[in-house]
Design a protein around this motif. Structure first.
Motif, PDB file in Angstrom:
ATOM      1  N   GLY A  30       0.689  -1.286  -0.099  1.00 66.39           N
ATOM      2  CA  GLY A  30      -0.072   0.002  -0.078  1.00 66.39           C
ATOM      3  C   GLY A  30       0.767   1.100  -0.194  1.00 66.39           C
ATOM      4  O   GLY A  30       0.325   2.269  -0.035  1.00 66.39           O
ATOM      5  N   LYS A  31       2.193   1.181  -0.201  1.00 67.22           N
ATOM      6  CA  LYS A  31       3.030   2.435   0.078  1.00 67.22           C
ATOM      7  C   LYS A  31       2.878   3.399  -0.936  1.00 67.22           C
ATOM      8  O   LYS A  31       2.826   4.403  -0.719  1.00 67.22           O
ATOM      9  CB  LYS A  31       4.549   1.879   0.227  1.00 67.22           C
ATOM     10  CG  LYS A  31       4.813   1.090  -1.053  1.00 67.22           C
ATOM     11  CD  LYS A  31       6.346   0.655  -0.607  1.00 67.22           C
ATOM     12  CE  LYS A  31       6.892  -0.439  -1.910  1.00 67.22           C
ATOM     13  NZ  LYS A  31       6.060  -0.988  -2.399  1.00 67.22           N
ATOM     14  N   SER A  32       2.357   3.104  -2.296  1.00 63.60           N
ATOM     15  CA  SER A  32       2.422   4.121  -3.238  1.00 63.60           C
ATOM     16  C   SER A  32       1.120   4.648  -3.065  1.00 63.60           C
ATOM     17  O   SER A  32       0.877   6.142  -3.098  1.00 63.60           O
ATOM     18  CB  SER A  32       2.444   3.507  -4.726  1.00 63.60           C
ATOM     19  OG  SER A  32       1.608   2.788  -4.993  1.00 63.60           O
ATOM     20  N   SER A  49       9.875   5.387  -7.072  1.00 60.12           N
ATOM     21  CA  SER A  49      10.962   4.832  -7.776  1.00 60.12           C
ATOM     22  C   SER A  49      10.841   3.692  -8.425  1.00 60.12           C
ATOM     23  O   SER A  49      11.593   3.282  -9.313  1.00 60.12           O
ATOM     24  CB  SER A  49      12.007   4.705  -6.379  1.00 60.12           C
ATOM     25  OG  SER A  49      11.374   3.906  -5.625  1.00 60.12           O
ATOM     26  N   GLY A  50       9.847   2.922  -7.785  1.00 59.56           N
ATOM     27  CA  GLY A  50       9.551   1.638  -8.728  1.00 59.56           C
ATOM     28  C   GLY A  50       9.458   1.855 -10.231  1.00 59.56           C
ATOM     29  O   GLY A  50       9.764   1.098 -10.974  1.00 59.56           O
ATOM     30  N   LEU A  51       8.892   2.979 -10.551  1.00 56.68           N
ATOM     31  CA  LEU A  51       8.527   3.156 -11.952  1.00 56.68           C
ATOM     32  C   LEU A  51      10.040   3.076 -12.896  1.00 56.68           C
ATOM     33  O   LEU A  51       9.999   3.031 -14.057  1.00 56.68           O
ATOM     34  CB  LEU A  51       7.949   4.718 -12.302  1.00 56.68           C
ATOM     35  CG  LEU A  51       6.402   4.656 -12.193  1.00 56.68           C
ATOM     36  CD1 LEU A  51       5.756   6.050 -12.141  1.00 56.68           C
ATOM     37  CD2 LEU A  51       5.651   3.630 -12.596  1.00 56.68           C
ATOM     38  N   TYR A  53      12.499   1.495 -11.992  1.00 59.34           N
ATOM     39  CA  TYR A  53      13.002   0.282 -12.458  1.00 59.34           C
ATOM     40  C   TYR A  53      12.193  -0.586 -13.339  1.00 59.34           C
ATOM     41  O   TYR A  53      12.340  -1.407 -13.945  1.00 59.34           O
ATOM     42  CB  TYR A  53      12.937  -0.712 -10.901  1.00 59.34           C
ATOM     43  CG  TYR A  53      14.128  -0.078  -9.944  1.00 59.34           C
ATOM     44  CD1 TYR A  53      15.297  -0.605 -10.382  1.00 59.34           C
ATOM     45  CD2 TYR A  53      13.755   0.564  -8.758  1.00 59.34           C
ATOM     46  CE1 TYR A  53      16.506  -0.284  -9.289  1.00 59.34           C
ATOM     47  CE2 TYR A  53      14.945   0.943  -8.055  1.00 59.34           C
ATOM     48  CZ  TYR A  53      16.119   0.502  -8.220  1.00 59.34           C
ATOM     49  OH  TYR A  53      17.242   0.896  -7.463  1.00 59.34           O
ATOM     50  N   ARG A  54      10.802  -0.292 -13.219  1.00 63.20           N
ATOM     51  CA  ARG A  54       9.927  -0.572 -14.204  1.00 63.20           C
ATOM     52  C   ARG A  54      10.275  -0.319 -15.646  1.00 63.20           C
ATOM     53  O   ARG A  54       9.952  -1.011 -16.612  1.00 63.20           O
ATOM     54  CB  ARG A  54       8.480  -0.400 -13.855  1.00 63.20           C
ATOM     55  CG  ARG A  54       7.750  -1.137 -12.717  1.00 63.20           C
ATOM     56  CD  ARG A  54       6.578  -0.684 -12.221  1.00 63.20           C
ATOM     57  NE  ARG A  54       6.146  -1.449 -10.991  1.00 63.20           N
ATOM     58  CZ  ARG A  54       5.571  -2.507 -11.123  1.00 63.20           C
ATOM     59  NH1 ARG A  54       5.338  -3.031 -12.150  1.00 63.20           N
ATOM     60  NH2 ARG A  54       5.318  -3.201  -9.904  1.00 63.20           N
ATOM     61  N   ALA A  55      10.707   0.884 -15.732  1.00 60.14           N
ATOM     62  CA  ALA A  55      10.916   1.636 -17.159  1.00 60.14           C
ATOM     63  C   ALA A  55      12.298   1.001 -17.589  1.00 60.14           C
ATOM     64  O   ALA A  55      12.194   0.463 -18.797  1.00 60.14           O
ATOM     65  CB  ALA A  55      11.115   2.880 -17.120  1.00 60.14           C
ATOM     66  N   VAL A 122      22.245  -1.060 -11.869  1.00 63.09           N
ATOM     67  CA  VAL A 122      21.176  -0.350 -12.037  1.00 63.09           C
ATOM     68  C   VAL A 122      20.480   0.291 -11.046  1.00 63.09           C
ATOM     69  O   VAL A 122      20.132   1.416 -11.040  1.00 63.09           O
ATOM     70  CB  VAL A 122      20.046  -1.361 -12.779  1.00 63.09           C
ATOM     71  CG1 VAL A 122      18.489  -0.966 -12.669  1.00 63.09           C
ATOM     72  CG2 VAL A 122      20.614  -2.278 -14.070  1.00 63.09           C
ATOM     73  N   ARG A 123      20.768  -0.069  -9.858  1.00 64.90           N
ATOM     74  CA  ARG A 123      20.594   0.572  -8.800  1.00 64.90           C
ATOM     75  C   ARG A 123      21.177   2.041  -8.505  1.00 64.90           C
ATOM     76  O   ARG A 123      20.668   2.930  -8.140  1.00 64.90           O
ATOM     77  CB  ARG A 123      20.688  -0.371  -7.311  1.00 64.90           C
ATOM     78  CG  ARG A 123      19.953  -1.647  -7.366  1.00 64.90           C
ATOM     79  CD  ARG A 123      19.778  -2.396  -5.721  1.00 64.90           C
ATOM     80  NE  ARG A 123      18.846  -1.465  -5.132  1.00 64.90           N
ATOM     81  CZ  ARG A 123      17.479  -1.501  -5.368  1.00 64.90           C
ATOM     82  NH1 ARG A 123      17.014  -2.411  -6.173  1.00 64.90           N
ATOM     83  NH2 ARG A 123      16.606  -0.829  -4.708  1.00 64.90           N
ATOM     84  N   ALA A 124      22.442   2.051  -8.877  1.00 65.81           N
ATOM     85  CA  ALA A 124      23.183   2.889  -9.153  1.00 65.81           C
ATOM     86  C   ALA A 124      22.501   4.271  -9.976  1.00 65.81           C
ATOM     87  O   ALA A 124      22.474   5.385  -9.803  1.00 65.81           O
ATOM     88  CB  ALA A 124      24.685   2.869  -9.295  1.00 65.81           C
ATOM     89  N   ASP A 140       8.451   6.497  -2.781  1.00 65.45           N
ATOM     90  CA  ASP A 140       7.946   5.011  -2.265  1.00 65.45           C
ATOM     91  C   ASP A 140       8.909   4.301  -2.872  1.00 65.45           C
ATOM     92  O   ASP A 140       9.452   4.540  -4.125  1.00 65.45           O
ATOM     93  CB  ASP A 140       6.651   4.736  -2.594  1.00 65.45           C
ATOM     94  CG  ASP A 140       6.196   4.061  -3.847  1.00 65.45           C
ATOM     95  OD1 ASP A 140       6.681   4.880  -4.726  1.00 65.45           O
ATOM     96  OD2 ASP A 140       5.585   3.044  -4.038  1.00 65.45           O
ATOM     97  N   GLY A 141       9.342   3.067  -2.342  1.00 65.20           N
ATOM     98  CA  GLY A 141      10.322   2.023  -2.910  1.00 65.20           C
ATOM     99  C   GLY A 141      10.468   1.106  -1.914  1.00 65.20           C
ATOM    100  O   GLY A 141       9.704   0.777  -1.193  1.00 65.20           O
ATOM    101  N   ARG A 142      11.630   0.684  -1.995  1.00 62.44           N
ATOM    102  CA  ARG A 142      12.242  -0.477  -0.957  1.00 62.44           C
ATOM    103  C   ARG A 142      13.338   0.085  -0.229  1.00 62.44           C
ATOM    104  O   ARG A 142      13.365  -0.260   1.006  1.00 62.44           O
ATOM    105  CB  ARG A 142      12.776  -1.763  -1.846  1.00 62.44           C
ATOM    106  CG  ARG A 142      11.746  -2.145  -2.767  1.00 62.44           C
ATOM    107  CD  ARG A 142      10.496  -3.071  -2.070  1.00 62.44           C
ATOM    108  NE  ARG A 142       9.587  -3.688  -3.069  1.00 62.44           N
ATOM    109  CZ  ARG A 142       8.909  -3.171  -3.868  1.00 62.44           C
ATOM    110  NH1 ARG A 142       8.858  -1.835  -3.934  1.00 62.44           N
ATOM    111  NH2 ARG A 142       7.915  -3.792  -4.688  1.00 62.44           N
TER     112      ARG A 142
END
Ligand code: DC
Length: 239
Positions: A30-32, A49-51, A53-55, A122-124, A140-142
């Motif tokens: 539910g974070k986003s 932030s997940g977007l 990684y998704r892109a 990728v994280r960097a 939001d993220g991890r």
């Protein structure tokens, strides 16, 4: 919660103004939704932030790149222009000038994103893009509170049981509960390295709470912290 951050100092903002607020937690916790609503309530942009990684994963999938090949993934990212546009209303991701946002929440992306996100390079790349976003914002993220913005002013870590998270995801995407639960479990496993909460994050167990209640709990915690109050712990908060 944490002291005013380095970002506050750099931005020269009033120490009582929200600057960076982080929301971390596992998939479908539910974070986003919470981060988006809190951002709206405070009148600041929300950043997903997940977007990014998704892109990156979308590019990998559409180019036929081997998701396990870190060097190839990094070269691919270097060859394209990926732009995250945060806003109070939502986020848009452009790849080479074309919006791909509506193509990023698919089972195909979900299945590979943990592999792509597991590459340190990728994280960097993602962290560098996020650190360029001018505060204030809610993100939001991890690992937003633990790694990318360790000096964030407010940090939340949202949790929910695997069963509840699967039920929520089924509500978002027409899908079978058992299949969704299995996909979430796989993603938890794939994301495990990124999932350790920041030591100073406030944990909110959202299992028994409606979205509005979680948002109210977070806003209470922010206000209590900003006013220096030692008000009683908000409902659902633990730590
Ligand atoms: O928040 P989300 O479900 O949209 O994130 C998609 C994936 O991106 C998630 O499975 C793991 C990765 N991710 C990450 O590793 N670190 C982040 N800060 C955000 C997302």
């Amino acid at each position: 919660m944490s002291a005013p951050s380095r970002l506050d100092a750099e931005a020269g903002s009033d120490a009582r103004e929200p600057s960076v607020i982080t929301f971390d937690g596992p998939a479908a916790s539910g974070k986003s939704s919470v981060a988006q609503r809190v951002a709206r309530a405070l009148g600041i942009p929300f950043v997903s932030s997940g977007l990014l990684y998704r892109a990156a994963t979308h590019l990998v999938a559409h180019s036929g790149t081997d998701a396990f090949d870190q060097a190839a993934v990094l070269a691919l990212l270097g060859a394209h222009m990926v732009e995250l546009r945060p806003d109070v209303a939502g986020n848009d991701v452009l790849v080479d000038g074309r919006s791909v946002t509506s193509e990023l929440h698919t089972d195909r992306v979900d299945a590979v994103v943990s592999t792509v996100a597991g590459h340190p390079a990728v994280r960097a790349w993602v962290s560098q893009q996020l650190r360029r976003v001018p505060p204030p914002f809610a993100i939001d993220g991890r690992d937003m509170g633990s790694v990318v913005f360790p000096g964030a002013r407010h940090k939340f870590y949202l949790t929910a049981s695997p069963e509840e998270r699967a039920r929520r995801r089924v509500g978002e995407r027409a899908a079978d509960l058992a299949a969704v639960a299995a996909a979430i479990a796989r993603r938890d496993q794939g994301d495990a390295r990124q999932l350790a909460p920041a030591a100073d994050a406030l944990h909110v167990d959202t299992d028994e709470l409606e979205l509005d209640q979680v948002v109210a709990c977070v806003l209470d915690a922010i206000r209590a912290s900003d006013s220096g109050s030692t008000a009683s712990e908000p409902q659902g908060a633990a730590s």
